[in-house]
Each structure stands twice: as C-alpha cells, then as structure tokens.
Design an enzyme around this catalytic site. Structure first.
Site, short mmCIF file in Angstrom:
data_model
loop_
_atom_site.label_atom_id
_atom_site.label_comp_id
_atom_site.label_asym_id
_atom_site.label_seq_id
_atom_site.Cartn_x
_atom_site.Cartn_y
_atom_site.Cartn_z
N ASN A 8 0.87 -1.18 0.00
CA ASN A 8 0.00 0.00 0.00
C ASN A 8 0.90 1.23 0.00
O ASN A 8 1.47 1.59 1.03
CB ASN A 8 -0.89 -0.03 1.25
CG ASN A 8 -1.72 1.24 1.38
OD1 ASN A 8 -1.79 2.05 0.46
ND2 ASN A 8 -2.35 1.42 2.54
N TRP A 9 1.04 1.84 -1.17
CA TRP A 9 1.97 2.96 -1.29
C TRP A 9 1.39 4.27 -0.76
O TRP A 9 2.08 5.29 -0.72
CB TRP A 9 2.40 3.14 -2.76
CG TRP A 9 3.40 2.12 -3.21
CD1 TRP A 9 4.07 1.23 -2.41
CD2 TRP A 9 3.87 1.89 -4.55
NE1 TRP A 9 4.92 0.47 -3.18
CE2 TRP A 9 4.82 0.85 -4.49
CE3 TRP A 9 3.57 2.48 -5.79
CZ2 TRP A 9 5.47 0.39 -5.62
CZ3 TRP A 9 4.22 2.00 -6.92
CH2 TRP A 9 5.16 0.98 -6.84
N LYS A 10 0.09 4.26 -0.41
CA LYS A 10 -0.55 5.48 0.12
C LYS A 10 -0.27 6.66 -0.82
O LYS A 10 -0.23 6.46 -2.04
CB LYS A 10 -0.08 5.74 1.56
CG LYS A 10 -0.25 4.49 2.44
CD LYS A 10 -0.10 4.76 3.90
CE LYS A 10 -0.28 3.44 4.66
NZ LYS A 10 -0.30 3.58 6.10
N HIS A 92 -9.78 1.48 4.51
CA HIS A 92 -8.53 1.68 5.25
C HIS A 92 -8.78 2.68 6.39
O HIS A 92 -9.57 3.62 6.24
CB HIS A 92 -7.44 2.21 4.31
CG HIS A 92 -6.08 2.18 4.94
ND1 HIS A 92 -5.68 3.15 5.83
CD2 HIS A 92 -5.07 1.29 4.85
CE1 HIS A 92 -4.45 2.85 6.25
NE2 HIS A 92 -4.06 1.73 5.67
N GLU A 94 -7.16 5.08 7.44
CA GLU A 94 -6.90 6.50 7.11
C GLU A 94 -8.09 7.11 6.39
O GLU A 94 -8.37 8.30 6.54
CB GLU A 94 -5.61 6.59 6.28
CG GLU A 94 -4.38 6.36 7.16
CD GLU A 94 -3.18 5.76 6.45
OE1 GLU A 94 -3.12 5.78 5.20
OE2 GLU A 94 -2.28 5.25 7.15
N GLU A 160 -5.93 -4.61 10.52
CA GLU A 160 -4.91 -3.58 10.73
C GLU A 160 -5.26 -2.79 11.97
O GLU A 160 -6.05 -1.83 11.90
CB GLU A 160 -4.86 -2.63 9.54
CG GLU A 160 -4.47 -3.28 8.23
CD GLU A 160 -3.87 -2.26 7.27
OE1 GLU A 160 -2.74 -2.49 6.81
OE2 GLU A 160 -4.50 -1.23 7.00
N GLY A 166 1.97 2.57 10.78
CA GLY A 166 2.96 3.64 10.65
C GLY A 166 3.61 4.04 11.96
O GLY A 166 4.28 5.06 12.04
N SER A 197 2.91 -1.79 10.56
CA SER A 197 4.34 -1.81 10.87
C SER A 197 5.02 -3.14 10.57
O SER A 197 5.91 -3.58 11.30
CB SER A 197 4.58 -1.39 12.33
OG SER A 197 4.16 -0.06 12.53
N GLY A 218 2.65 -1.04 4.39
CA GLY A 218 2.69 0.38 4.03
C GLY A 218 4.13 0.84 3.86
O GLY A 218 4.75 0.66 2.82
N GLY A 219 4.68 1.44 4.92
CA GLY A 219 6.02 2.06 4.88
C GLY A 219 7.09 1.20 4.22
O GLY A 219 7.81 1.66 3.32
P1 PGA Z 1 2.46 0.50 7.72
O1 PGA Z 1 1.02 0.71 7.00
O2 PGA Z 1 3.02 -0.78 7.20
O3 PGA Z 1 3.26 1.72 7.30
O4 PGA Z 1 2.20 0.46 9.18
C1 PGA Z 1 0.15 -0.37 6.79
C2 PGA Z 1 -1.12 0.11 6.16
O5 PGA Z 1 -1.59 1.22 6.50
O6 PGA Z 1 -1.72 -0.59 5.31
#
Ligand code: PGA
Length: 241
Positions: A8-10, A92, A94, A160, A166, A197, A218-219
């Site tokens: 997930n590159w956001k 998600h 966010e 999640e 994050g 994470s 994500g990250g």
């Molecule tokens: P993260 O994000 O790996 O940076 O914690 C995961 C996500 O939001 O899908």
C-alpha cells in the site's frame, strides 16, 4: 491457503519513482509462490499495470460506489477495471479517519467493486483507545457485521490495528492470532492479511502465526528490497509450517 503480500503505497512517489519501484518489486519477487499486489496512487495505476507482469496484481486504494455521474473528484469501479486494475483497498483506517468513511459506505464500496469484478481488500481494526478500553473484539465484530453484510466470502480482509499503522509498533503474534481467529470464526476461512508496521524483522514470526495469510505493507513497501525480504519471510514460514 494462498499467501499474499500487498504493497500500500498510500500518497507517495512520483510517476517515475512508482514505475521503477514496481519494476523492482516484480523482479525481486519473480518465481515466488506468494501472491504479490501493489496499490499505487490513482494517477500511477496504468503505468504500474504496464510495468509489471500479470502475476503481480495491481490495486487502487479507494473507489466510489456509483459508476458515473456528477461526483467531482471521485473514481468508479468501471474506470478502474478499464485500466486493468485487479483489486481495491476499501475501508482503510486512514479513509475512515480523515474522510469520514463509515461501515455503511464501506459496504456500498464493496458491492460496487464486486459488481465489476474487482477484488475488495477490506481493512478492519480497532484504535488504541478501543483496545485499551477492552473493546477491540467488539469493534472488529461491528465492522464485519455492518461493513460486510451480504458480501462476506468474496473478499480479502486485512486486520490492521490502527495503533500499529505507521507507528513501528506491530501487533504481537498473540494479538494478531487472536483477532485473526475471531475474524475467521465469524466469516469462515476467508484470507486475512495482517497490516501494521510489518517489516523484514517481524514478518517471519507474524507469518508463522496461525490465521495470518500474509501482509498489507505500508512504509516498508516503498523500499522494494525491504518489501521483497518480507515476501521471502512469508515463503520461509510456509516451508516451516
Ligand atoms: P504501515 O502501514 O506498514 O506503514 O504500518 C500499513 C497500512 O496502512 O496498510
């Protein structure tokens, strides 16, 4: 059950960075039995789709539930399908937090995705306050009951915990195992990915946890080398199981 690792590159990368990262992920994971997916920002979807072989799934990070119309700024399922997109992340945390997405909206989006043959990757998970109040299970149950009403069984899920996204604080294998078991107890044997994470350092132990069918990353997915080490950990965990 198949294992999945999805990036997930956001809201990251330029077009050229996205193309190059996608190519590297495809190269690094060539020959892997793990199902690989990449979810870039909307404007990069076509470039990423063209940059990777068909075995790498490409996904959007959101969609709107109407097919077309006066909805300035929105993107529909048929539009995504026309780009060759395979899956779409829905709900998600966010989006729930910053854009007010409710379980009802999540449900409409899942239906719209299924309608056009997109695989919904639906994210659920509790906040830190909810966990500390002992309400983690209740919250996840509610998200499943309302968000997945009438559509369970045709989706991919990602558990999640919001407090782990994050933050560098991943759920422990015990915490993830408990929640994945809860989800599968309600929905049956759906694939449930863990997200929050995930790193090459913690991926092995989490991947060996019962009920964890892979990761939404994500990250660490912004660094193709790190992402591919996570994929390797998932492969190794299969051999060890
Ligand atoms: P993260 O994000 O790996 O940076 O914690 C995961 C996500 O939001 O899908």
């Amino acid at each position: 059950m198949a294992k999945w690792v999805i990036a997930n590159w956001k809201m990251h990368f330029s077009l050229t960075e996205a193309e190059s990262a996608a190519r590297q992920i495809a190269d690094f994971t060539a020959g892997s039995p793990v199902k690989i997916g990449i979810a870039p920002p909307f404007p990069f979807l076509k470039t990423v789709r063209d940059a990777v072989p068909a075995r790498v799934m490409v996904g959007a990070q959101n969609l709107f539930w109407e097919d077309k119309g006066a909805f300035t700024g929105e993107v529909s399922g048929p539009m995504l399908r026309s780009l060759g997109v395979d899956f779409v992340i829905i709900g998600h945390s966010e989006r729930r937090k910053h854009f007010g997405e409710t379980d009802e909206m999540v449900n409409k989006k899942i239906r719209a995705a299924l309608e056009v043959g997109l695989i919904p990757l639906v994210c659920i998970g509790e906040t830190l306050e909810e966990r500390e109040a002992g309400r983690a299970s209740e919250v996840v149950k509610r998200q499943i009951e309302k968000g997945l009403a009438g559509v369970a069984g045709r989706i991919l899920l990602a558990y999640e915990p919001v407090w782990s996204i994050g933050t560098g604080v991943n759920a422990t294998p015990a915490q993830a195992g408990e929640m994945h078991a809860l989800i599968k107890g309600i929905l049956g044997d759906v694939p449930v990915l863990y997200g929050g994470s995930v790193s090459p350092e913690n991926a092995g132990e989490l991947a060996r946890t019962k009920g964890v069918d892979g990761f939404l990353v994500g990250g660490a997915s912004l660094l193709p080398e790190k992402f591919s080490r996570i994929v390797s950990e998932v492969e190794k965990s299969e051999v060890q199981k």
